[in-house]
Design a protein around this motif. Structure first.
Motif, PDB file in Angstrom:
ATOM      1  N   SER A 251      23.123  42.387  44.873  1.00 60.55           N
ATOM      2  CA  SER A 251      23.688  43.095  46.336  1.00 60.55           C
ATOM      3  C   SER A 251      23.806  44.480  45.915  1.00 60.55           C
ATOM      4  O   SER A 251      23.901  44.984  44.759  1.00 60.55           O
ATOM      5  CB  SER A 251      25.110  42.356  46.849  1.00 60.55           C
TER       6      SER A 251
ATOM      7  N   ASP B 251      29.083  39.824  51.095  1.00 64.02           N
ATOM      8  CA  ASP B 251      29.587  39.969  49.941  1.00 64.02           C
ATOM      9  C   ASP B 251      31.061  39.830  49.978  1.00 64.02           C
ATOM     10  O   ASP B 251      31.767  39.282  48.769  1.00 64.02           O
ATOM     11  CB  ASP B 251      29.207  41.464  49.189  1.00 64.02           C
TER      12      ASP B 251
ATOM     13  N   VAL C 204      30.612  40.601  42.724  1.00 70.22           N
ATOM     14  CA  VAL C 204      29.513  39.981  43.542  1.00 70.22           C
ATOM     15  C   VAL C 204      28.148  39.697  42.793  1.00 70.22           C
ATOM     16  O   VAL C 204      27.760  38.499  42.864  1.00 70.22           O
ATOM     17  CB  VAL C 204      29.113  41.120  44.563  1.00 70.22           C
TER      18      VAL C 204
END
Length: 234
Positions: free
Chosen positions: A38, A53, A27
């Motif tokens: 993230s 995600d 991600v």
């Protein structure tokens, strides 16, 4: 350490040595393009990816944005008969291998003895069909092959004792001789390699190895593995 014996003979092995990264690494390798990052959701029950995600990983896989899947790395130790290893090594992108070198190693060779002798398929690319030799011939052939392996091991040992260089003595060993190597590859490499060896034309023994690798790598990267195996062609 996760370990599998794909061929069920007590010799074959797929072993997880270590790995780097997780689904979140994929991600953030993608989000860095926008200078974003993230983080995992957390509570008393554990940690997991945020929904957005998981969707991003699916988007990357579906649209073949594969570079984020090269960042996670997995290291395995694989013990496999040489005639299978030569096919496994067809996948070369995104992987590094270091093999036992019989130029220096003189241990007694171990050989794979198939439990069943399948018949040739009518379609050449399929390799083998569903039929097998008759039970009587199966048993007789297995005895003959084991005798051959025993004679070769004896000859190899004699050559070594007589001072023949191991790099030449290994020339008498059959393709059924087990070899071992350490394989470090990207998540994307392992998805492609397993896809190549789990298809309808894949050899059964290689499929067993690919299933073992899938169990290991898929368990380490469950979201990415599910997305990639859905969308990535071998």
């Amino acid at each position: 350490m996760m370990t599998f014996d794909p061929l069920g003979d007590g010799i074959s092995r797929v072993e997880h040595l270590d790995h780097m990264g997780d689904d979140l690494r994929v991600v953030n390798a993608a989000r860095i393009s926008f200078d974003r990052e993230s983080h995992l959701e957390c509570d008393d029950t554990g940690q997991w990816l945020q929904d957005q995600d998981e969707k991003l990983i699916g988007f990357l896989a579906e649209n073949e944005h594969v570079s984020p899947f090269f960042h996670p790395q997995i290291c395995l130790r694989i013990t496999m008969p040489s005639f299978l290893a030569h096919q496994w090594w067809r996948s070369t992108v995104g992987v590094s291998r270091s093999e036992v070198y019989r130029r220096y190693v003189v241990a007694e060779p171990q050989c794979y003895q198939p439990p069943h002798w399948r018949l040739r398929a009518q379609q050449p690319k399929a390799g083998s069909g569903t039929g097998e030799l008759g039970a009587e011939r199966q048993a007789a052939l297995s005895v003959e092959v084991e005798r051959l392996y025993r004679d070769i091991r004896t000859l190899y040992g004699q050559m070594i004792q007589e001072g023949v260089a191991p790099e030449l003595a290994q020339a008498v060993l059959p393709q059924a001789t087990y070899t071992r190597w350490i394989e470090t590859g990207s998540l994307h490499y392992f998805v492609r390699a397993c896809g190549l060896h789990t298809g309808p034309m894949a050899q059964r023994e290689l499929r067993l190895y690919a299933e073992a690798v899938s169990e290991i790598v898929g368990g380490l990267f469950p979201v990415s593995w599910k997305a990639l195996t859905r969308h990535t062609a071998a």
